[in-house]
Design a protein around this motif. Structure first.
Motif, mmCIF file in Angstrom:
data_model
loop_
_atom_site.group_PDB
_atom_site.id
_atom_site.type_symbol
_atom_site.label_atom_id
_atom_site.label_comp_id
_atom_site.label_asym_id
_atom_site.label_seq_id
_atom_site.Cartn_x
_atom_site.Cartn_y
_atom_site.Cartn_z
ATOM 1 N N LEU A 1 0.955 -1.032 -0.005
ATOM 2 C CA LEU A 1 -0.109 0.006 -0.062
ATOM 3 C C LEU A 1 0.968 1.300 -0.015
ATOM 4 C CD1 LEU A 1 -2.915 1.405 -0.007
ATOM 5 C CD2 LEU A 1 -2.793 0.942 2.629
ATOM 6 N N THR A 2 2.055 1.277 0.871
ATOM 7 C CA THR A 2 2.778 2.491 0.767
ATOM 8 C C THR A 2 3.500 2.680 -0.530
ATOM 9 O OG1 THR A 2 3.533 1.950 3.152
ATOM 10 C CG2 THR A 2 4.972 3.134 1.944
ATOM 11 N N VAL A 3 3.907 1.322 -1.208
ATOM 12 C CA VAL A 3 4.386 1.470 -2.591
ATOM 13 C C VAL A 3 3.464 2.110 -3.768
ATOM 14 C CG1 VAL A 3 5.458 0.228 -4.534
ATOM 15 C CG2 VAL A 3 5.958 -0.537 -2.288
ATOM 16 N N LYS A 4 2.015 1.750 -3.661
ATOM 17 C CA LYS A 4 1.278 2.296 -4.329
ATOM 18 C C LYS A 4 1.065 3.656 -4.242
ATOM 19 C CE LYS A 4 -3.568 1.599 -5.574
ATOM 20 N NZ LYS A 4 -5.085 0.948 -5.298
ATOM 21 N N THR A 5 1.056 4.248 -2.966
ATOM 22 C CA THR A 5 0.911 5.617 -2.650
ATOM 23 C C THR A 5 1.981 6.192 -3.407
ATOM 24 O OG1 THR A 5 -0.411 5.171 -0.580
ATOM 25 C CG2 THR A 5 0.749 7.410 -0.723
ATOM 26 N N HIS A 6 3.062 5.605 -3.358
ATOM 27 C CA HIS A 6 4.456 6.469 -3.845
ATOM 28 C C HIS A 6 4.290 6.453 -5.219
ATOM 29 C CE1 HIS A 6 6.462 7.060 -0.197
ATOM 30 N NE2 HIS A 6 6.861 5.962 0.018
ATOM 31 N N VAL A 7 3.960 5.537 -5.992
ATOM 32 C CA VAL A 7 3.535 5.306 -7.390
ATOM 33 C C VAL A 7 2.638 6.437 -7.849
ATOM 34 C CG1 VAL A 7 2.680 4.067 -9.292
ATOM 35 C CG2 VAL A 7 4.444 2.908 -7.566
ATOM 36 N N ASN A 8 1.421 6.429 -7.116
ATOM 37 C CA ASN A 8 0.485 7.584 -7.369
ATOM 38 C C ASN A 8 1.044 8.751 -7.350
ATOM 39 O OD1 ASN A 8 -1.316 5.367 -7.985
ATOM 40 N ND2 ASN A 8 -2.263 5.369 -5.902
ATOM 41 N N ARG A 9 1.762 9.218 -6.432
ATOM 42 C CA ARG A 9 2.181 10.490 -5.920
ATOM 43 C C ARG A 9 3.483 10.857 -7.232
ATOM 44 N NH1 ARG A 9 3.173 10.415 0.562
ATOM 45 N NH2 ARG A 9 1.006 10.703 1.043
ATOM 46 N N ALA A 10 4.022 9.760 -7.375
ATOM 47 C CA ALA A 10 4.895 10.147 -8.665
ATOM 48 C C ALA A 10 4.374 10.364 -9.960
ATOM 49 C CB ALA A 10 5.786 8.922 -8.651
ATOM 50 N N MET A 11 3.220 9.663 -10.180
ATOM 51 C CA MET A 11 2.677 9.785 -11.144
ATOM 52 C C MET A 11 1.996 11.370 -11.612
ATOM 53 S SD MET A 11 0.638 6.074 -11.772
ATOM 54 C CE MET A 11 -0.603 6.755 -12.567
ATOM 55 N N ALA A 12 1.362 11.643 -10.201
ATOM 56 C CA ALA A 12 0.675 12.866 -10.269
ATOM 57 C C ALA A 12 1.769 14.225 -10.564
ATOM 58 C CB ALA A 12 0.091 13.080 -9.012
ATOM 59 N N LYS A 13 3.002 13.878 -9.844
ATOM 60 C CA LYS A 13 3.961 15.036 -10.037
ATOM 61 C C LYS A 13 4.550 15.096 -11.250
ATOM 62 C CE LYS A 13 5.371 14.914 -4.840
ATOM 63 N NZ LYS A 13 6.489 14.757 -4.104
ATOM 64 N N LEU A 14 4.574 13.873 -11.811
ATOM 65 C CA LEU A 14 5.476 13.847 -13.410
ATOM 66 C C LEU A 14 4.186 13.934 -14.521
ATOM 67 C CD1 LEU A 14 7.835 10.886 -12.669
ATOM 68 C CD2 LEU A 14 8.268 13.419 -12.677
ATOM 69 N N GLY A 15 2.981 13.992 -14.132
ATOM 70 C CA GLY A 15 2.216 13.897 -15.286
ATOM 71 C C GLY A 15 1.828 12.847 -16.026
ATOM 72 N N ALA A 16 2.239 11.750 -15.473
ATOM 73 C CA ALA A 16 2.186 10.297 -16.195
ATOM 74 C C ALA A 16 0.804 9.628 -15.872
ATOM 75 C CB ALA A 16 3.194 9.318 -15.388
ATOM 76 N N ARG A 17 0.074 9.231 -17.077
ATOM 77 C CA ARG A 17 -1.000 8.560 -17.251
ATOM 78 C C ARG A 17 -1.032 6.961 -16.392
ATOM 79 N NH1 ARG A 17 -4.630 9.570 -21.476
ATOM 80 N NH2 ARG A 17 -5.242 7.434 -21.725
ATOM 81 N N ASP A 18 -0.063 6.347 -16.449
ATOM 82 C CA ASP A 18 0.094 5.204 -15.838
ATOM 83 C C ASP A 18 1.448 4.684 -15.630
ATOM 84 O OD1 ASP A 18 0.948 4.318 -18.391
ATOM 85 O OD2 ASP A 18 -0.984 3.816 -19.169
ATOM 86 N N ARG A 19 1.937 3.445 -15.340
ATOM 87 C CA ARG A 19 3.205 3.018 -15.020
ATOM 88 C C ARG A 19 4.124 2.994 -16.203
ATOM 89 N NH1 ARG A 19 2.921 -0.036 -9.899
ATOM 90 N NH2 ARG A 19 4.995 -0.879 -10.366
ATOM 91 N N ALA A 20 3.271 2.750 -17.401
ATOM 92 C CA ALA A 20 4.156 2.691 -18.631
ATOM 93 C C ALA A 20 4.828 4.104 -18.727
ATOM 94 C CB ALA A 20 3.463 2.333 -20.013
ATOM 95 N N GLN A 21 3.798 5.196 -18.472
ATOM 96 C CA GLN A 21 4.543 6.574 -18.674
ATOM 97 C C GLN A 21 5.684 6.804 -17.980
ATOM 98 O OE1 GLN A 21 3.409 9.282 -21.354
ATOM 99 N NE2 GLN A 21 3.171 6.839 -21.923
#
Length: 226
Positions: free
Chosen positions: A190-210
């Protein structure tokens, strides 16, 4: 929840085969078929598709242009595109990821692979087929690094990430799942998922591929030299 799938390919016979396969699954259904990219964009909106299986090469508006249109439309942010290609070692693969595709799959993939790809994309995960390794993607990104001016900008964006978010981004670029990253970093999934979501938001990424593309383009992760 049923996954709404749109098929975009100029070969009617192939679309028919995919439709039979997809409609045989209890958790997904084909909601439309398109023979070119422009039609795919229209149907993605009107039929509220969750995942588009998009052929890269189509007459008129090709899959690459259609993916860019879908990615640029704020009303279609939920739509995930999986590129279908005859030749997986293809320069268009990286262009597709840059355009906003969640991943790609060879047309010769096994039925279970195709169905799995739809589910993976619908879940917001990055889909990179076994043949087209991340090393290959990194190779193409390295060849084109900075040519479109994206790398320097994204390099600056990394400054917004925390140290832990950078660590997680490196792991994501390595193709690891949240569970695998959690085990490696000794934190909860869950902590990893939170970090991934925050990174996506900050970098303007649509998903993990981005995130994978950004990690390589920014220089955070370097391609392996074979």
């Amino acid at each position: 929840m049923t996954i709404r799938v749109l098929l975009a390919d100029d070969q009617a016979l192939l679309r028919s085969a995919f439709k039979v396969l997809v409609d045989s699954e209890p958790d997904m259904e084909v909601v439309g078929e398109a023979s070119d990219g422009a039609e795919a964009v229209r149907l993605a909106a009107s039929e509220r598709a969750d995942v588009v299986l998009m052929d890269i090469r189509m007459p008129g508006t090709d899959g690459l242009a259609a993916t860019r249109m879908i990615s640029a439309d704020p009303a279609l942010t939920h739509v995930r595109v999986v590129m279908l290609t005859t030749f997986e070692v293809d320069e268009y693969v990286v262009q597709s990821l840059r355009a906003g595709a969640s991943g790609f799959l060879g047309k010769g993939a096994e039925p279970d692979e195709l169905l799995g790809a739809i589910r993976i994309a619908a879940a917001g995960e990055a889909l990179l087929s076994p043949v087209a390794t991340k090393g290959l993607i990194a190779k193409f990104l390295a060849q084109g690094e900075g040519s479109d001016g994206q790398a320097p900008v994204r390099g600056e964006r990394l400054g917004a990430l925390t140290g832990r978010e950078r660590e997680v981004l490196v792991q994501v670029a390595g193709g690891y799942s949240n569970d695998e990253i959690a085990e490696h970093l000794e934190v909860s999934p869950l902590t990893v998922k939170t970090h991934v979501n925050r990174a996506m938001a900050k970098l303007g990424a649509r998903d993990r591929a981005q995130l994978v593309v950004i990690a390589y383009e920014s220089g955070l992760v370097r391609p392996r030299v074979e």
